[in-house]
Design a protein around this motif. Sequence first.
Motif, PDB file in Angstrom:
ATOM      1  N   ALA A  27       2.764  -4.193   4.273  1.00 45.25           N
ATOM      2  CA  ALA A  27       2.323  -5.559   4.681  1.00 45.25           C
ATOM      3  C   ALA A  27       1.252  -5.436   5.879  1.00 45.25           C
ATOM      4  O   ALA A  27       0.249  -6.023   5.648  1.00 45.25           O
ATOM      5  N   ILE A  28       1.607  -4.612   6.793  1.00 47.89           N
ATOM      6  CA  ILE A  28       0.630  -4.382   7.944  1.00 47.89           C
ATOM      7  C   ILE A  28      -0.606  -3.610   7.393  1.00 47.89           C
ATOM      8  O   ILE A  28      -1.774  -3.893   7.799  1.00 47.89           O
ATOM      9  N   LEU A  29      -0.364  -2.842   6.534  1.00 52.65           N
ATOM     10  CA  LEU A  29      -1.517  -1.899   5.788  1.00 52.65           C
ATOM     11  C   LEU A  29      -2.385  -2.779   5.151  1.00 52.65           C
ATOM     12  O   LEU A  29      -3.586  -2.691   5.361  1.00 52.65           O
ATOM     13  N   VAL A  30      -1.970  -3.438   4.246  1.00 47.45           N
ATOM     14  CA  VAL A  30      -2.811  -4.450   3.543  1.00 47.45           C
ATOM     15  C   VAL A  30      -3.362  -5.690   4.357  1.00 47.45           C
ATOM     16  O   VAL A  30      -4.647  -5.928   4.224  1.00 47.45           O
ATOM     17  N   ARG A  31      -2.880  -6.177   5.526  1.00 45.96           N
ATOM     18  CA  ARG A  31      -3.262  -7.185   6.446  1.00 45.96           C
ATOM     19  C   ARG A  31      -4.469  -6.506   7.156  1.00 45.96           C
ATOM     20  O   ARG A  31      -5.530  -7.126   7.788  1.00 45.96           O
ATOM     21  N   ARG A  32      -4.414  -5.111   7.380  1.00 42.14           N
ATOM     22  CA  ARG A  32      -5.541  -4.506   8.165  1.00 42.14           C
ATOM     23  C   ARG A  32      -6.711  -3.881   7.062  1.00 42.14           C
ATOM     24  O   ARG A  32      -7.407  -3.290   7.562  1.00 42.14           O
ATOM     25  N   PRO A  55       8.826   0.866   4.351  1.00 40.80           N
ATOM     26  CA  PRO A  55       9.512  -0.414   4.263  1.00 40.80           C
ATOM     27  C   PRO A  55       8.377  -1.663   4.133  1.00 40.80           C
ATOM     28  O   PRO A  55       7.080  -1.184   4.375  1.00 40.80           O
ATOM     29  N   GLU A  56       8.871  -2.628   3.574  1.00 43.24           N
ATOM     30  CA  GLU A  56       8.010  -3.499   3.083  1.00 43.24           C
ATOM     31  C   GLU A  56       7.016  -4.039   4.339  1.00 43.24           C
ATOM     32  O   GLU A  56       5.858  -4.678   4.057  1.00 43.24           O
ATOM     33  N   PHE A  57       7.541  -4.338   5.393  1.00 40.51           N
ATOM     34  CA  PHE A  57       6.744  -5.016   6.596  1.00 40.51           C
ATOM     35  C   PHE A  57       5.750  -4.129   6.807  1.00 40.51           C
ATOM     36  O   PHE A  57       4.680  -4.367   7.534  1.00 40.51           O
ATOM     37  N   GLY A  69       5.447  -7.046  -3.764  1.00 41.59           N
ATOM     38  CA  GLY A  69       5.231  -5.748  -4.660  1.00 41.59           C
ATOM     39  C   GLY A  69       4.069  -4.947  -4.435  1.00 41.59           C
ATOM     40  O   GLY A  69       3.749  -3.969  -5.406  1.00 41.59           O
ATOM     41  N   VAL A  70       3.524  -5.352  -3.228  1.00 38.42           N
ATOM     42  CA  VAL A  70       2.400  -4.403  -2.848  1.00 38.42           C
ATOM     43  C   VAL A  70       2.777  -2.882  -2.570  1.00 38.42           C
ATOM     44  O   VAL A  70       3.716  -2.610  -2.072  1.00 38.42           O
ATOM     45  N   PHE A  71       1.965  -1.967  -3.155  1.00 38.02           N
ATOM     46  CA  PHE A  71       1.911  -0.551  -2.986  1.00 38.02           C
ATOM     47  C   PHE A  71       3.568  -0.190  -3.134  1.00 38.02           C
ATOM     48  O   PHE A  71       4.270   0.456  -2.435  1.00 38.02           O
TER      49      PHE A  71
END
Length: 647
Positions: A48-53, A43-45, A35-37
């Motif tokens: 996920a990339i933004l959070v991991r960065r 799209p969820e992936f 449920g991030v952002f």
Amino acid sequence: MKRCTIVKTYKNSMACSFSNIGYQAWTLPRPLPEGVFSELDLPEFLKAILVRRGFDDISKVQDILNPHPLPNPMDQYPELYLAKERIESAIKNKEKIAICGDYDADGMTSTALLLKVFLKTHCQAIAAIPSRIDDGYGLNIRMIEELHSKGITLIITVDNGVNAFEAIHLANDLNIDIILTDHHQITNGVPSVLALIHPSTTPLDSPYKNLAGVGLAYILASSIDNSLIESSIQDDLIDLFCIGTIADMAPLTGSNRYILKHGLKNIHRTNCLGLKALYKLCGIKNHVIESETISFQIAPRINAVGRIGDPELILDLFLEDDVLKAMEMAKKCDDINKQRRELSNGVELEATALIEAEEGALSPFILIAQSHWHQGIVGIVASRLVEKYNRPTALLARNKDGNFRASVRAPRGFNVSNALEETSSFLESFGGHPAAGGFTVRPENISRLHEQFNIIADKWYKSTGKFLSCTPDANIKLSDINIELWEHIKKLEPFGVGHTKPLFWSRKCEVINFQELRGGHLKLLISQDKFQLESIYWRAPKNIKLPQYIDIAYHISINEWQGKKSFQLEIRSIREFNEIISIKRKDRIYKCFIRHNKEVVLSNETNEELVFLLNSPYDLITNKDLIGNSYVKSLIEEAKVALGIVS
């Protein structure tokens, strides 16, 4: 069935590597909470990339999607107003101005940008570009003497100057004012100049911190009173900013991102005849130009001239107002680039042969010196070797004076300028910034210098584990690749240093067929669950052997051929597909795999199994009393990422 080997676990990553087909092991990203952002239309992936960065709050993400307007640069650079006043005085008094640039794309676009401004004010302005072979880098005493003889009273340096102490001292003695604009690291204090425009002088949180040389030239030009400059060239200045910033691989954050986000939208409509001619030679039609187009098609043709030709050609090209002459100059640039490519390929083959002829493990820092190499292309080849071996690399060519001059490149995270500072006792001169640099060294010091570089690189490796590691951003299915995903990816543009193009990975892809192309490239047809895509593996590892099933890490691109567009995967790394994956948690090793296409099995070293349903990850079939255990829950999440169940 082959088991996977285990590598060290690093922060924000999950340790899972496999027997490799190419040079790189893989390090997969950590799982993320659900449920991030949720408020973002992505799209969820991609979320996920933004959070991991590191984009850990919505305001940072919004700044990527819609960068905030920039503060007034007058409030960011303490001496910008002084520089503006001096330039306006020189324009009004018809003084002779010299712009001292550099021979790379950043330096030449910076020089051309300021020349356009001064020539439109009918000011007597000339360019002063040092010879790569005869002068080396930056402002020097010979240039000062020559400019003084021509009656120059104001010098503006672009993309150089912070280490030109002797030349600047002479200019001061000759009553020549100097406005110094440079983005290279200041190592020995600041020379005595009229005004310094440098990122280090800005506030700590300034969005102007990462400007390249052309960015500083753009800020300086934009500060000049509009009544003195024709408004018709404003778009030209932004176009040159975009070209130079991307060509110099400046981080695409802050002011770079803001200006590029707006500038790239219209750069295909440029008024600059020189750029139009380059577009035509590159086969660029009347459509939006991306940062990747500049990096791989336009910038090499500009850089090639500075490397092995006369940089004046590029300046003339950018200033030309005759269509036929501009095309003639662009063709010369293209011819020089072809020559540069041949030279680069030859040096790369030789350097690769020397590296792979060495017995034992690859050294932490690659350093090769050859007397016959051309100084203009060793930087290009060093970059290729970094990409191939993921090691900091220095390639050295001999100077006329018998010393060796080097170009240094490094993987992301390794600080080149710090490494040069640490080894300065062995060097005659040096300079650069975190991603790249150069130095001059005596032949007798090369061996000891290499030893010190190895120590520095080895420390970096042990603290970060960066060598030989492919780190994909997120897992997707090939069937997820469609026009909707492409449009979402484009929202995150422009991509470049500091905000790279998403690196996706897909599990268990079947190699339908492949063919070797000239230049060491591979063309593959890849299939996953009956969904097929053409793929290209640029500069694939030598003698690569492909099994039937592989995991691939890749960028998504659009291939246009004979008027038709299709998706294409640009493969960055390949590993052999394995049904069973091992995960290391401190001193414990777990294996995980999917059974009967409906269950995920996790087992420990004593073969105890934890089983959960594939579509309901927390519906434990065994050990149901562990369902609330945080350790087990996080282990399950890691297994889901490693097996490609989630992004």
